[in-house]
Design a protein around this motif. Sequence first.
Motif, PDB file in Angstrom:
ATOM      1  N   ASN A  92       0.811  -1.212   0.000  1.00  0.00           N
ATOM      2  CA  ASN A  92       0.000   0.000   0.000  1.00  0.00           C
ATOM      3  C   ASN A  92       0.849   1.267   0.000  1.00  0.00           C
ATOM      4  OD1 ASN A  92      -2.185  -1.660   0.042  1.00  0.00           O
ATOM      5  ND2 ASN A  92      -2.940  -1.048   2.055  1.00  0.00           N
ATOM      6  N   TYR A 252      -2.044  -4.518   7.007  1.00  0.00           N
ATOM      7  CA  TYR A 252      -3.106  -3.661   6.492  1.00  0.00           C
ATOM      8  C   TYR A 252      -4.421  -4.413   6.587  1.00  0.00           C
ATOM      9  CZ  TYR A 252       0.549  -0.750   4.392  1.00  0.00           C
ATOM     10  OH  TYR A 252       1.625   0.056   4.201  1.00  0.00           O
ATOM     11  N   ASP A 256      -8.569  -0.771   5.103  1.00  0.00           N
ATOM     12  CA  ASP A 256      -7.523   0.134   4.613  1.00  0.00           C
ATOM     13  C   ASP A 256      -7.311  -0.037   3.106  1.00  0.00           C
ATOM     14  OD1 ASP A 256      -7.121   1.053   7.179  1.00  0.00           O
ATOM     15  OD2 ASP A 256      -5.562  -0.442   7.607  1.00  0.00           O
TER      16      ASP A 256
END
Length: 265
Positions: A92, A252, A256
């Motif tokens: 991410n 994550y 998210d």
Amino acid sequence: LGAVGEIMATAEFTFGTIFQRTLAVMNMRMHYGHPDFFDGFWGSNRGSVSKASSMINLSEDLFAGLNLAWRGERSTHTDILEWEKGREVSFNAGALFFYKVSSGNVGVMRSRDMRNITESMGSGNLLSFYFASTAFYTNLLLIDMTIGIYILIFFFLTMSSHELQDLGLLKSGFAAEWVVTLGIVTALPQLFEFTLEYGPPTAVVRVLMGLPLSTCYHMFMNKNMAMAVAESSATGKATYKKTGRPTANTHYSFKDSYLLYRTTH
């Protein structure tokens, strides 16, 4: 580092070596941020390196290169000058980084600096400058758009009860399934640089072993960058994305990831 860190480090290794040498030979090398060196005395005597608008001038390093080119000077590349560079090693965080640089490049495209430089260049230099500044991001946007058109063509073929064999009778290129494309050519600079550093056998092994995973990763990120260019072009805004450069084992949640990719994918 993890898989993502290995992919990012390998891409950065190629970008910081053979890619920079090529741009330097073309006399079209811009400034690409840390770990590039900058002469503070030179900058302070030429209006400094800062720009006024955080929305347009988000990619401040590239604007420093534009300032250099506008004054008829060169940004050179020296292999013996090296500095450690931190890169994103989680999925991410890498997506946020690519989104940031892609939207920032839209600010470069619509800037006064870009217009003034291109108006004073010849055709040959314009092609080189395009390659060194905005070509990569424009190309990603065009690829993303044409893939959508490509899928629509096959959708309409299916709705009209036709198959690939029918297109083959017309000797159309759409009748062939595209497994290997020109995108494979982008792996050649990495192969050449690994050959220079480690020798041909090691280079071939490292490129072939990393190709499947890096292909999947960059396919996902290319979509992310294409949407960043499209959204920034539509809104006229390029905002800074803080990645934080977390560790490779950062967790994550599904929430998210969903919030991050809900508009791009």
